[in-house]
Design a protein around this motif. Structure first.
Motif, PDB file in Angstrom:
ATOM      1  N   VAL A  46      43.179 -80.851 -23.622  1.00 45.40           N
ATOM      2  CA  VAL A  46      43.725 -81.476 -24.820  1.00 45.40           C
ATOM      3  C   VAL A  46      43.704 -80.438 -25.937  1.00 45.40           C
ATOM      4  N   ILE A  47      44.885 -80.119 -26.472  1.00 48.08           N
ATOM      5  CA  ILE A  47      45.002 -79.050 -27.462  1.00 48.08           C
ATOM      6  C   ILE A  47      45.658 -79.611 -28.717  1.00 48.08           C
ATOM      7  N   PRO A  48      45.018 -79.452 -29.874  1.00 46.44           N
ATOM      8  CA  PRO A  48      45.644 -79.906 -31.123  1.00 46.44           C
ATOM      9  C   PRO A  48      46.685 -78.907 -31.593  1.00 46.44           C
ATOM     10  N   THR A  49      47.821 -79.408 -32.038  1.00 47.13           N
ATOM     11  CA  THR A  49      48.887 -78.534 -32.538  1.00 47.13           C
ATOM     12  C   THR A  49      49.750 -79.341 -33.500  1.00 47.13           C
ATOM     13  N   LEU A  50      50.964 -78.872 -33.757  1.00 45.59           N
ATOM     14  CA  LEU A  50      51.873 -79.553 -34.666  1.00 45.59           C
ATOM     15  C   LEU A  50      53.199 -79.813 -33.968  1.00 45.59           C
ATOM     16  N   CYS A  51      53.770 -80.976 -34.248  1.00 51.90           N
ATOM     17  CA  CYS A  51      55.074 -81.335 -33.702  1.00 51.90           C
ATOM     18  C   CYS A  51      56.152 -80.469 -34.347  1.00 51.90           C
ATOM     19  N   ASP A  52      57.301 -80.374 -33.688  1.00 55.57           N
ATOM     20  CA  ASP A  52      58.440 -79.629 -34.230  1.00 55.57           C
ATOM     21  C   ASP A  52      59.678 -80.519 -34.295  1.00 55.57           C
ATOM     22  N   GLY A  53      59.457 -81.839 -34.356  1.00 62.59           N
ATOM     23  CA  GLY A  53      60.584 -82.767 -34.333  1.00 62.59           C
ATOM     24  C   GLY A  53      61.342 -82.850 -35.633  1.00 62.59           C
ATOM     25  N   CYS A  54      60.709 -82.485 -36.757  1.00 61.90           N
ATOM     26  CA  CYS A  54      61.361 -82.492 -38.063  1.00 61.90           C
ATOM     27  C   CYS A  54      60.489 -81.696 -39.016  1.00 61.90           C
ATOM     28  N   GLY A  55      60.797 -81.753 -40.294  1.00 54.23           N
ATOM     29  CA  GLY A  55      60.058 -80.971 -41.267  1.00 54.23           C
ATOM     30  C   GLY A  55      58.675 -81.486 -41.586  1.00 54.23           C
ATOM     31  N   ILE A  60      49.526 -83.314 -33.793  1.00 52.12           N
ATOM     32  CA  ILE A  60      49.540 -83.990 -32.492  1.00 52.12           C
ATOM     33  C   ILE A  60      48.506 -83.368 -31.555  1.00 52.12           C
ATOM     34  N   TYR A  61      48.002 -84.189 -30.664  1.00 50.29           N
ATOM     35  CA  TYR A  61      47.243 -83.711 -29.518  1.00 50.29           C
ATOM     36  C   TYR A  61      48.192 -83.645 -28.330  1.00 50.29           C
ATOM     37  N   VAL A  62      48.263 -82.495 -27.706  1.00 55.34           N
ATOM     38  CA  VAL A  62      49.087 -82.359 -26.503  1.00 55.34           C
ATOM     39  C   VAL A  62      48.140 -82.196 -25.319  1.00 55.34           C
ATOM     40  N   GLU A  63      48.324 -83.053 -24.361  1.00 49.33           N
ATOM     41  CA  GLU A  63      47.479 -83.020 -23.169  1.00 49.33           C
ATOM     42  C   GLU A  63      48.257 -82.352 -22.036  1.00 49.33           C
ATOM     43  N   THR A  64      47.657 -81.370 -21.409  1.00 46.87           N
ATOM     44  CA  THR A  64      48.281 -80.690 -20.279  1.00 46.87           C
ATOM     45  C   THR A  64      47.513 -81.003 -19.000  1.00 46.87           C
ATOM     46  N   LYS A  65      48.247 -80.971 -17.919  1.00 44.27           N
ATOM     47  CA  LYS A  65      47.643 -81.214 -16.606  1.00 44.27           C
ATOM     48  C   LYS A  65      48.194 -80.161 -15.658  1.00 44.27           C
ATOM     49  N   ILE A  69      52.864 -79.752 -19.584  1.00 43.08           N
ATOM     50  CA  ILE A  69      52.769 -80.813 -20.582  1.00 43.08           C
ATOM     51  C   ILE A  69      52.685 -82.161 -19.871  1.00 43.08           C
ATOM     52  N   TRP A  70      51.749 -82.979 -20.348  1.00 42.24           N
ATOM     53  CA  TRP A  70      51.542 -84.277 -19.702  1.00 42.24           C
ATOM     54  C   TRP A  70      51.745 -85.420 -20.697  1.00 42.24           C
ATOM     55  N   ARG A  71      51.010 -85.382 -21.780  1.00 44.98           N
ATOM     56  CA  ARG A  71      51.083 -86.478 -22.742  1.00 44.98           C
ATOM     57  C   ARG A  71      50.945 -85.943 -24.164  1.00 44.98           C
ATOM     58  N   VAL A  72      51.280 -86.805 -25.135  1.00 46.28           N
ATOM     59  CA  VAL A  72      51.129 -86.445 -26.546  1.00 46.28           C
ATOM     60  C   VAL A  72      50.696 -87.680 -27.323  1.00 46.28           C
ATOM     61  N   THR A  73      49.831 -87.469 -28.309  1.00 38.08           N
ATOM     62  CA  THR A  73      49.428 -88.541 -29.220  1.00 38.08           C
ATOM     63  C   THR A  73      49.181 -87.915 -30.582  1.00 38.08           C
ATOM     64  N   GLY A  74      49.053 -88.737 -31.606  1.00 44.43           N
ATOM     65  CA  GLY A  74      48.922 -88.226 -32.956  1.00 44.43           C
ATOM     66  C   GLY A  74      47.489 -87.903 -33.337  1.00 44.43           C
ATOM     67  N   ILE A  75      47.330 -86.946 -34.250  1.00 42.34           N
ATOM     68  CA  ILE A  75      46.013 -86.618 -34.801  1.00 42.34           C
ATOM     69  C   ILE A  75      45.772 -87.544 -35.998  1.00 42.34           C
ATOM     70  N   PRO A  76      44.742 -88.363 -35.960  1.00 44.87           N
ATOM     71  CA  PRO A  76      44.516 -89.329 -37.051  1.00 44.87           C
ATOM     72  C   PRO A  76      44.280 -88.673 -38.408  1.00 44.87           C
ATOM     73  N   GLN A  77      43.695 -87.470 -38.422  1.00 45.01           N
ATOM     74  CA  GLN A  77      43.358 -86.831 -39.690  1.00 45.01           C
ATOM     75  C   GLN A  77      44.570 -86.198 -40.381  1.00 45.01           C
ATOM     76  N   HIS A  78      45.658 -86.000 -39.648  1.00 44.83           N
ATOM     77  CA  HIS A  78      46.813 -85.349 -40.271  1.00 44.83           C
ATOM     78  C   HIS A  78      47.551 -86.364 -41.142  1.00 44.83           C
ATOM     79  N   PRO A  79      47.777 -86.048 -42.425  1.00 50.17           N
ATOM     80  CA  PRO A  79      48.341 -87.055 -43.337  1.00 50.17           C
ATOM     81  C   PRO A  79      49.762 -87.483 -43.011  1.00 50.17           C
ATOM     82  N   LYS A  80      50.506 -86.671 -42.273  1.00 47.42           N
ATOM     83  CA  LYS A  80      51.872 -87.049 -41.931  1.00 47.42           C
ATOM     84  C   LYS A  80      51.921 -87.981 -40.720  1.00 47.42           C
ATOM     85  N   SER A  81      51.076 -87.719 -39.744  1.00 48.23           N
ATOM     86  CA  SER A  81      51.137 -88.522 -38.520  1.00 48.23           C
ATOM     87  C   SER A  81      50.175 -89.700 -38.533  1.00 48.23           C
TER      88      SER A  81
END
Length: 722
Positions: A46-55, A60-65, A69-81
């Motif tokens: 599970v690696i924290p990073t940033l989405c590139d879907g818009c500005g 996001i947390y991106v989970e790899t297996k 790439i396997w799954r993605v979910t939002g980081i609660p602490q990030h004010p945008k997500s």
């Protein structure tokens, strides 16, 4: 639902449906979600990073297996997500694996085709050609164009400075430049809105539910649960109406008249915060005099909004101040749409000042941003600041007019451009006009993942790794508490010959003979930027999003204007030769319904951003499933024209034409039609062109003299049944 197996359109539709349901119910915490997936065995990271879907660059947390790439979910602490991920974010995690990616450097041949070239040869040839252009025309003939992402603007600005050029452009004039000009020269910047604590909110052309900032949508939902009232002023019922209490269908292009009438009522009836205006206002008497004639009756004739509605909204704004606001929007009616958009933004900023809501709970707030450091100049010398005038200097209030680039190319001012992470042929002006201009450059270098419309006319196309295959520059998110966030590599390179942007810039600089200004790695740059904050790069990489304990204080506002106050009388506008107070100015073009003319509106779609996402077959599957590319038209108007749901029409303007199927609805003003923004395209390889037309195909090449915007809704169209 692992992405390592077969991932089909049906699979994606199920996934995004689940995401939508989760968002409406409130998603589980990441820890709970993580435990729920523990039954899935394998090499999971599970690696924290940033989405590139818009500005927004949501955390996001991106989970790899097994390294994929396997799954993605939002980081609660990030004010945008705030722990959420929209459909765009879900679909774009497949970007590394898309078949249409550019996998090696390309050079355009005399016949227009492309052939592969080595990185070494590409850098060498670009450097040689660039040196010839600099010697012949000088540094002012060279420019850099990118989306306004920290990674590209920082490296692009440094490269241009090293070459002696001041010409660094972003996509702002295709998006929010008019809003920015209006707010910056009135209150010193663009504030955020304290949505969750507001009691009365007016959104003019702003569609939070589709121009998605997930955190703002959550805040709006919470505010509604507390009883807040939400008014949408929009020619179309946009999807935020699900959380609104009132829709005000306004004649498109007349929002300035509506806002001036609100100011008239607030002042005439003494509903404004006189103490705030006395202490923090400059030139209020000039503005008050100007709005004396802008009565609700006057505005009703122009806007079509009943005077009773204008009175109601003004009085409720005044009654609920300072926990009331007109939202600063993003693009909407005062972003980049009309010749009066900058003055609309000014008027909105001033109505908020009348409410005394700046730096107040439930009002508008200027947050703080992280105080990043810089490289040690003793070890890493910085290039001197360019002294030449920009090629777009005739717009003194903004200093970044990307929409002017085609004109500057055709006039001979620009000879060479570097374009990164953006597609200006399709996004800034009329695409046919822009393509003609960009194709005439003596050197055009495109840094991209796909053969965009801009890449198709470039001399060299340099393939970048996707956002999930690279580290980037740390970036700050301003707010009540500043945030440091980092996009970092999640998986290894899918295509070995691709490179991250910072390596490409280093190679270009070395080839151009200015490599001494790029004698550092990205990690060294990031570490230097983080040093004043007491953060290590390792810590930021581990967390992805770090909230700093440096809260901005409410109470006493500070306005970064020449007078240090809210400028009801703008000194900057006066010095630039424009009216120092906002006054009524009609749109450049007013369609005539008697002649069968409409105004063509456009807007953001919840599952697309620009043409980037139309390269993604999973997101395009949503367009197909929901008929997302149809042209909205008022049902009664359509029936008088003999149109039925799904009929094909040709839409024509003075600049172009396009075809689309119609969607009949009561939820749109009868004097306009509407289409979502990302479809169409000139590119041979753009799958979006099999859908409806791009609204930009119909936009005349005219620029707003105040903000340089392309005025992308200030024209008329006619409809003809096919």
């Amino acid at each position: 639902m692992a992405l390592t197996g077969k991932f089909t359109r049906r699979t994606f539709l199920k996934l995004t449906a689940g995401v939508a349901a989760a968002a409406s119910l409130g998603t589980l915490s990441f820890r709970t979600w993580q435990k729920a997936q523990a039954v899935e065995k394998g090499d999971v990271r599970v690696i924290p990073t940033l989405c590139d879907g818009c500005g927004n660059h949501c955390g996001i947390y991106v989970e790899t297996k097994h390294g994929r790439i396997w799954r993605v979910t939002g980081i609660p602490q990030h004010p945008k997500s705030k722990g959420k991920v929209c459909a765009r974010g879900q679909g774009l995690i497949m970007t590394p694996y898309l078949r249409k990616r550019i996998t090696q450097p390309l050079k355009r041949q005399p016949d227009g085709s492309f052939a592969s070239i080595s990185w070494e040869d590409a850098f060498r040839e670009i450097g040689e050609r660039l040196k010839e252009i600099l010697a012949k025309y000088g540094p002012r003939s060279v420019g850099h164009v990118s989306h306004n992402l920290p990674m590209y603007t920082w490296y692009g600005r440094r490269l241009m400075a090293a070459l002696g050029s001041p010409n660094v452009f972003t996509h702002a004039t295709s998006c929010n430049s008019a809003r920015n000009v209006g707010f910056r020269h009135t209150v010193g910047g663009v504030p955020g809105a304290d949505i969750e604590n507001a009691r009365y909110m007016v959104f003019i052309g702003r569609n939070l539910a589709e121009g998605i900032t997930p955190g703002d949508v959550l805040s709006l939902a919470r505010a509604r649960r507390k009883g807040a009232q939400v008014v949408l002023v929009d020619p179309r019922v946009n999807n935020t109406f699900q959380m609104a209490t009132k829709w005000v269908p306004i004649r498109p292009g007349t929002d300035l008249a509506f806002v001036l009438a609100l100011a008239h009522v607030l002042i005439r009836e003494g509903l404004y915060d006189a103490e705030f205006v006395r202490e923090y206002g400059y030139g209020f008497e000039h503005f008050a005099k100007e709005v004396e004639g802008y009565t609700p009756e006057w505005a009703e004739d122009i806007t079509g909004v009943p005077k009773a509605t204008i009175l109601e909204i003004a009085r409720r704004l005044g009654k609920n101040r300072p926990r009331a606001f007109i939202h600063p929007s993003w693009r909407g009616a005062f972003g980049a749409h009309y010749q009066n958009s900058a003055d609309t933004a000014r008027a909105v900023a001033l109505v908020n000042a009348l409410l005394g809501n700046y730096q107040k709970e439930g009002g508008l707030t200027f947050g703080t941003s992280p105080g990043f450091g810089s490289l040690d100049p003793a070890k890493h010398p910085a290039p001197p600041k360019p002294t030449l005038a920009r090629v777009d200097a005739e717009w003194p209030l903004i200093g970044d007019v990307g929409s002017a680039i085609p004109d500057k190319i055709l006039s001979g001012d620009l000879k060479a451009l570097f374009v990164a992470h953006t597609n200006p042929v399709m996004h800034y002006n009329n695409p046919a006009f822009a393509r003609q201009a960009y194709a005439s450059l003596e050197l055009l270098v495109a840094i991209d993942l796909f053969m965009s419309e801009t890449a198709e006319v470039a001399h060299y196309v340099l393939p970048e790794v996707s956002y999930l295959e690279r580290d980037e520059l740390v970036e700050g998110v301003g707010g009540r508490k500043p945030v440091v966030a980092l996009r970092q590599q999640v998986i290894g390179k899918v295509h070995p010959e691709t490179k991250p942007a910072w390596e490409i810039y280093n190679g270009l600089a070395e080839a151009a003979g200015v490599g001494k200004y790029f004698n550092f790695t990205l990690d060294e740059l990031n570490a230097a930027m983080l040093a004043p904050l007491g953060l290590s790069l390792a810590e930021v990489k581990a967390k992805g999003t770090v909230v700093l304990n440096q809260p901005s204080l409410l109470g006493t506002p500070k306005f970064a204007t020449p007078t240090g106050k809210v400028e009801f009388f703008s000194t900057a506008f006066a010095n630039a030769g424009f009216s120092p107070v906002p006054k009524w100015m009609p749109p450049l073009v007013m369609p005539d319904p008697a002649k069968g003319e409409f105004r063509l509106l456009h807007g953001r779609q919840a599952y697309h951003s620009h043409t980037t996402t139309t390269r993604n077959p999973y997101l395009l599957s949503l367009s197909e499933s929901f008929a997302g590319d149809r042209l909205w038209i008022n049902r009664r108007v359509a029936e008088r024209m003999g149109l039925k749901e799904g009929d094909w029409v040709e839409v024509r303007s003075e600049a172009g034409k396009g075809r689309a199927q119609v969607h009949l609805t009561e939820a749109i003003h009868p004097e306009c039609v509407f289409i979502y923004a990302p479809y169409g395209g000139l590119g041979k390889d753009n799958p979006g062109k099999k859908f409806a037309f791009s609204f930009l195909d119909l936009v005349p090449n005219r620029l707003d003299p105040i903000s340089g915007s392309a005025m992308v809704q200030d024209f008329a169209v006619t409809l003809h049944k096919v």
